[in-house]
Structure formats: structure tokens, C-alpha cells
Scaffold this active site. Structure first.
Site, PDB file in Angstrom:
ATOM      1  N   GLU A 210       0.812  -1.215   0.000  1.00 35.99           N
ATOM      2  CA  GLU A 210       0.000   0.000   0.000  1.00 35.99           C
ATOM      3  C   GLU A 210       0.845   1.264   0.000  1.00 35.99           C
ATOM      4  O   GLU A 210       0.516   2.243  -0.650  1.00 35.99           O
ATOM      5  CB  GLU A 210      -0.918  -0.005   1.222  1.00 35.99           C
ATOM      6  CG  GLU A 210      -1.739  -1.274   1.340  1.00 35.99           C
ATOM      7  CD  GLU A 210      -3.203  -0.987   1.599  1.00 35.99           C
ATOM      8  OE1 GLU A 210      -3.543   0.171   1.865  1.00 35.99           O
ATOM      9  OE2 GLU A 210      -4.002  -1.934   1.529  1.00 35.99           O
ATOM     10  N   LYS A 211       1.923   1.240   0.733  1.00 40.42           N
ATOM     11  CA  LYS A 211       2.762   2.434   0.816  1.00 40.42           C
ATOM     12  C   LYS A 211       3.438   2.728  -0.515  1.00 40.42           C
ATOM     13  O   LYS A 211       3.436   3.860  -0.987  1.00 40.42           O
ATOM     14  CB  LYS A 211       3.793   2.268   1.931  1.00 40.42           C
ATOM     15  CG  LYS A 211       4.531   3.542   2.286  1.00 40.42           C
ATOM     16  CD  LYS A 211       5.791   3.685   1.449  1.00 40.42           C
ATOM     17  CE  LYS A 211       6.526   4.972   1.815  1.00 40.42           C
ATOM     18  NZ  LYS A 211       7.722   5.115   0.976  1.00 40.42           N
ATOM     19  N   VAL A 212       4.027   1.716  -1.128  1.00 36.56           N
ATOM     20  CA  VAL A 212       4.692   1.902  -2.415  1.00 36.56           C
ATOM     21  C   VAL A 212       3.677   2.321  -3.474  1.00 36.56           C
ATOM     22  O   VAL A 212       3.925   3.222  -4.281  1.00 36.56           O
ATOM     23  CB  VAL A 212       5.438   0.627  -2.834  1.00 36.56           C
ATOM     24  CG1 VAL A 212       5.887   0.705  -4.284  1.00 36.56           C
ATOM     25  CG2 VAL A 212       6.630   0.393  -1.916  1.00 36.56           C
ATOM     26  N   ASP A 214       0.934   3.973  -3.065  1.00 40.79           N
ATOM     27  CA  ASP A 214       0.578   5.375  -2.857  1.00 40.79           C
ATOM     28  C   ASP A 214       1.674   6.315  -3.356  1.00 40.79           C
ATOM     29  O   ASP A 214       1.385   7.391  -3.883  1.00 40.79           O
ATOM     30  CB  ASP A 214       0.299   5.630  -1.380  1.00 40.79           C
ATOM     31  CG  ASP A 214      -1.169   5.411  -1.024  1.00 40.79           C
ATOM     32  OD1 ASP A 214      -1.990   5.344  -1.960  1.00 40.79           O
ATOM     33  OD2 ASP A 214      -1.491   5.315   0.166  1.00 40.79           O
ATOM     34  N   CYS A 215       2.926   5.935  -3.182  1.00 40.65           N
ATOM     35  CA  CYS A 215       4.020   6.778  -3.663  1.00 40.65           C
ATOM     36  C   CYS A 215       3.966   6.926  -5.176  1.00 40.65           C
ATOM     37  O   CYS A 215       4.151   8.020  -5.716  1.00 40.65           O
ATOM     38  CB  CYS A 215       5.368   6.196  -3.235  1.00 40.65           C
ATOM     39  SG  CYS A 215       5.732   6.428  -1.485  1.00 40.65           S
TER      40      CYS A 215
END
Length: 283
Positions: A210-212, A214-215
Site C-alpha cells: 500500500e505504501k509503495v 501510494d508513492c
DNA sequence: ATCCAGGACAAGT
DNA sequence: ACTTGTCATGGA
């Protein structure tokens, strides 16, 4: 190289934008920034009237470079809105001028897959070595290479990938390249997909959480609703907005999107920059 | 030397 | 759904 001029509106801040941790191939020195965009070396200086640009790419690509640098965004109005938030209003004097870049989706995707359990200087090291080892030479570049397309990596040996200091991420990077090269996802097509569809397509790729995701949605596709939650943002949001109460990353993401809407990505940049400036550490 | 770093993933509650 | 252990490598 022929110098060119790009107009920018205040409070745009080139160095803050390039050093905000969004990108990993720009180097900022005393009074100029040097990067590689679209396979071309760009040297940029910010003056009182805008950006002075030296690069030998086609002139019609200058608009793309301006977009890449986020120099086309109405930051004054954006920051006026952000400043309604007391936390951001306190941070803005030190972080004002950070724009959201529009990076190449493939390079951005690889960069953030490599970012997992890593630190920013070493991410830069790895991305630079990937270009050196697998990318093509640049005519005017001193010792620079363009970032390799996905088609260059599927056949690479893990041993050679590991020379780029990828460590345990080497198999991820190669698997990712195989999926993209095979057309399992078209990074140019999902640029036009709705946010949630594009996120789902990214999440299906190896090494992308999820973090990647979003980036990439934020720094490559321009989705301002994206709010990447890394350890810095997590700690800072918990401390500054929730009295130190522990939150899950997913809860923070949902909260941010609800609170900041299409400006969530900008809010994230200021929180991230502020957290690093203040060296927010876990209790 | 020891510790940590823009997380993802699988396995266990 | 949330929690835990694991994962190379370079720099402080």
C-alpha cells in the site's frame, strides 16, 4: 546545451522539492540542481524570475520537464488551504514550496520497491547503479546513463542485479520487470484509470504494498488523494494529530484522505519533511 | 561493533 | 483485519 527559462509562481522551492525524498536521481548543490529526465541531463537553477534550465532535449519537452519538477502547480492557493490546519500552519514556514513531482511511472515504481526497509542514500545508490549497469549511455552526460526500461531487466542475472546493492530486493526488481515487460500491467494506460483501479493494478505487482502504491500514485500519476504512510509519517501523525495514540497505517491513510481530500499528498509531504527536520523518533 | 533505514510478505492470532 | 518475524546492504 541551450539555456531556457521556465516560469514558476511563488512559493515554489526547487531545492525543497528535489530534496523532499520523492526522487532519487537528482543532486542538489549550492546553487543548482542536476538530474536526468527522459534520458537527458538537466541542470536547473532557481532565480527570482523562475527556473533557468540547461538541457539538450527537444524544446517541446520543456513543458514535460516543468511538469516533472512540479513547477506548474498553484502552490500559493494550495498552501493557503493547507494552512487552515494548525499542524501544517506550524510546519509551513520551514517546508513551504514543496511541489509534487510527475516522475516517470516505471522509474518511480522501481525506486519505491527498492525503498522497502532501506534508507534514502542507499536507495539513490541502487537506482544510480541500476542505470549504470543496465541503462543506456547519455550523449552529453559525463558518466550518466538513462534509467533502464523494463525490457532491459528480465534477462539480468540476480548476481549482476546484486551488484547494484539491491540485496534481498533483487528478485523483486526482476520479477517486477518481468510483469511489466510481459504487459501484465501497462503503466501508461493505468495513468488514465480511476484512482482505485490504478491502485489495485499496482498492488497486484510483486514488491508493491500500500505504501509503495501510494508513492507511485502520488509522485508519478499525480493523484493528490494518495497519502503514503511510512514510519516517519506514522509517528508524526500519531503524535501531532492523535495525542500519541498508536494507529494502523491503513487508519491513518483513510483519515488523511477524508481530512485533506485532493490535497492529502501535499499534506503528507509537509508532515514528512517536518518529521525528518524535527527527527521525530518512536517513544 | 552494533544499530537502523520512505516495507513487503507470509504466517500466526 | 491486526500483529509478528524475517529479509541484504551500506552508513553512522
Amino acid at each position: 546545451m541551450s539555456p531556457a527559462h521556465l516560469s514558476v509562481a511563488p512559493p515554489y522551492h526547487l531545492a525543497r522539492t528535489l530534496q523532499s525524498g520523492q526522487c532519487f536521481r537528482w543532486t542538489v548543490s549550492a546553487h543548482q540542481a542536476r538530474g536526468i529526465v527522459d534520458g537527458t541531463v538537466a541542470v536547473v537553477t532557481q532565480g527570482p524570475r523562475g527556473l533557468a534550465v540547461c538541457w539538450d532535449g527537444p524544446r517541446r519537452r520543456l513543458a514535460m520537464l516543468r511538469s516533472h519538477l512540479g513547477a506548474d502547480q498553484p502552490l500559493a492557493e494550495i498552501e493557503r488551504t493547507l494552512a487552515i490546519d494548525p499542524v501544517l500552519r506550524r510546519l509551513l514556514p520551514q517546508t513551504s514550496g514543496i511541489a509534487l513531482m510527475r516522475q516517470d511511472p516505471w522509474e518511480c515504481l522501481v525506486s519505491y520497491v527498492v525503498s522497502a526497509f532501506n534508507n534514502i542514500p542507499k536507495i539513490s545508490l541502487s537506482i544510480g547503479r541500476l542505470a549504470r549497469c543496465f541503462g543506456g549511455p547519455i550523449a552529453n552526460g559525463a558518466h550518466d546513463s538513462s534509467f533502464p526500461s523494463a525490457a532491459r531487466l528480465p534477462e539480468a542475472s540476480l548476481a549482476r542485479l546484486r551488484t547494484c546493492a539491491l540485496g534481498y530486493r533483487a528478485p523483486y526488481v526482476r520479477a517486477l520487470a518481468r510483469h511489466v515487460a510481459a504487459g501484465d500491467v501497462d503503466l501508461d494506460v493505468i495513468a488514465r484509470w480511476p484512482l482505485d483501479d490504478a491502485r489495485a493494478a499496482l498492488l497486484a505487482l510483486p514488491g508493491v504494498g500500500e505504501k509503495v502504491a501510494d508513492c507511485v500514485l502520488l509522485f508519478a500519476y499525480g493523484w493528490g488523494e494518495a497519502f503514503p504512510v511510512d514510519v516517519w509519517v506514522q509517528r508524526a501523525v500519531e503524535r501531532w494529530y492523535f495525542q500519541g495514540r498508536t494507529m494502523t497505517a491503513r487508519a491513518i491513510r483513510a483519515w488523511a484522505r477524508d481530512r485533506f481530500g485532493p490535497l492529502a499528498g501535499y499534506a503528507q509531504q509537509h508532515v514528512f519533511a517536518g518529521a525528518r527536520r524535527l527527527k521525530i523518533r518512536p517513544v
